[in-house]
Design a protein around this motif. Sequence first.
Motif, PDB file in Angstrom:
ATOM      1  N   LEU A  67      54.723  76.941  68.963  1.00 56.39           N
ATOM      2  CA  LEU A  67      54.651  76.913  67.508  1.00 56.39           C
ATOM      3  C   LEU A  67      55.834  76.248  66.833  1.00 56.39           C
ATOM      4  O   LEU A  67      55.736  75.855  65.665  1.00 56.39           O
ATOM      5  CB  LEU A  67      54.528  78.352  66.976  1.00 56.39           C
ATOM      6  CG  LEU A  67      53.350  79.190  67.494  1.00 56.39           C
ATOM      7  CD1 LEU A  67      53.473  80.618  66.981  1.00 56.39           C
ATOM      8  CD2 LEU A  67      52.031  78.575  67.068  1.00 56.39           C
ATOM      9  N   VAL A  68      56.964  76.138  67.532  1.00 58.80           N
ATOM     10  CA  VAL A  68      58.192  75.645  66.907  1.00 58.80           C
ATOM     11  C   VAL A  68      58.808  74.528  67.735  1.00 58.80           C
ATOM     12  O   VAL A  68      58.453  74.331  68.898  1.00 58.80           O
ATOM     13  CB  VAL A  68      59.223  76.787  66.732  1.00 58.80           C
ATOM     14  CG1 VAL A  68      58.653  77.889  65.849  1.00 58.80           C
ATOM     15  CG2 VAL A  68      59.663  77.352  68.076  1.00 58.80           C
ATOM     16  N   LYS A  69      59.736  73.804  67.105  1.00 49.57           N
ATOM     17  CA  LYS A  69      60.430  72.722  67.805  1.00 49.57           C
ATOM     18  C   LYS A  69      61.539  73.259  68.702  1.00 49.57           C
ATOM     19  O   LYS A  69      61.665  72.862  69.866  1.00 49.57           O
ATOM     20  CB  LYS A  69      60.996  71.733  66.785  1.00 49.57           C
ATOM     21  CG  LYS A  69      59.935  70.967  66.014  1.00 49.57           C
ATOM     22  CD  LYS A  69      60.565  70.028  65.004  1.00 49.57           C
ATOM     23  CE  LYS A  69      59.496  69.254  64.228  1.00 49.57           C
ATOM     24  NZ  LYS A  69      60.098  68.397  63.185  1.00 49.57           N
ATOM     25  N   THR A  70      62.354  74.139  68.150  1.00 51.58           N
ATOM     26  CA  THR A  70      63.461  74.717  68.918  1.00 51.58           C
ATOM     27  C   THR A  70      63.634  76.176  68.525  1.00 51.58           C
ATOM     28  O   THR A  70      63.252  76.589  67.414  1.00 51.58           O
ATOM     29  CB  THR A  70      64.794  73.979  68.655  1.00 51.58           C
ATOM     30  OG1 THR A  70      65.144  74.110  67.267  1.00 51.58           O
ATOM     31  CG2 THR A  70      64.686  72.515  69.029  1.00 51.58           C
ATOM     32  N   SER A  71      64.235  76.954  69.416  1.00 55.21           N
ATOM     33  CA  SER A  71      64.535  78.353  69.118  1.00 55.21           C
ATOM     34  C   SER A  71      65.716  78.795  69.957  1.00 55.21           C
ATOM     35  O   SER A  71      65.970  78.242  71.035  1.00 55.21           O
ATOM     36  CB  SER A  71      63.324  79.255  69.381  1.00 55.21           C
ATOM     37  OG  SER A  71      62.920  79.164  70.732  1.00 55.21           O
TER      38      SER A  71
END
Length: 219
Positions: A189-193
């Motif tokens: 769902l996200v680019k980075t975490s």
Amino acid sequence: MPETSASVASFWDAFAASFDEEADHGLRDPQVKAAWAERLRSWMPPSPADVLDLGCGTGSLSLVLAEQGHRPVGVDLAPLMIEQARRKLAAAGFDAAMMVGDASNPPAEAGASFDVILSRHLLWTLPDPQEALRRWIGLLRPGGRLVLIEGRWATAEPSEDQSYEVGSESMPWMGGVEAGRLLEALQPLVKTSRVEPLPDPTLWGRTIQDERYAVVAFA
């Protein structure tokens, strides 16, 4: 309000009057409040940012954000929690929107575009946390960030473990969620975490033995 949602709201309304007595809920101790203020400052973009505080409870984190120059909007399912939040923000001189609504599917009047979506110890209460994460990320502006303050508690609090039964819906993250599992859910769902452990007892008003952390993810 659907029957299940009404049951959840009633459960949390019962805690509204005493909720802020917990050090990390009310942030009444100046040292505890200062510790949270420092963390929030490190997770937020430069002010002023539009921040959606989901499961805002009595509005303690929204108040800190407002004091730092941000524009918080709070959503919580429990009307009595929202009453406390409105009074708290107003008493400090802030005209922030605090509204009753389903944090897993925020009401349209909360807004449709934010720089930051923040939640603290909310995911364990949701019947479909993965779907909630998807919805939240859809409300972020390009480059926006999701800040999730979570944990996996060694033992759930008795009130949560024994009494938090609302309808027939299961709650897959009851008792909290491990950081690795949350990162796995966020990956598509996200680019980075990234994960930031939060073992500092000053944040909680006591020494903790279980997993506490924040995940900061960028859309």
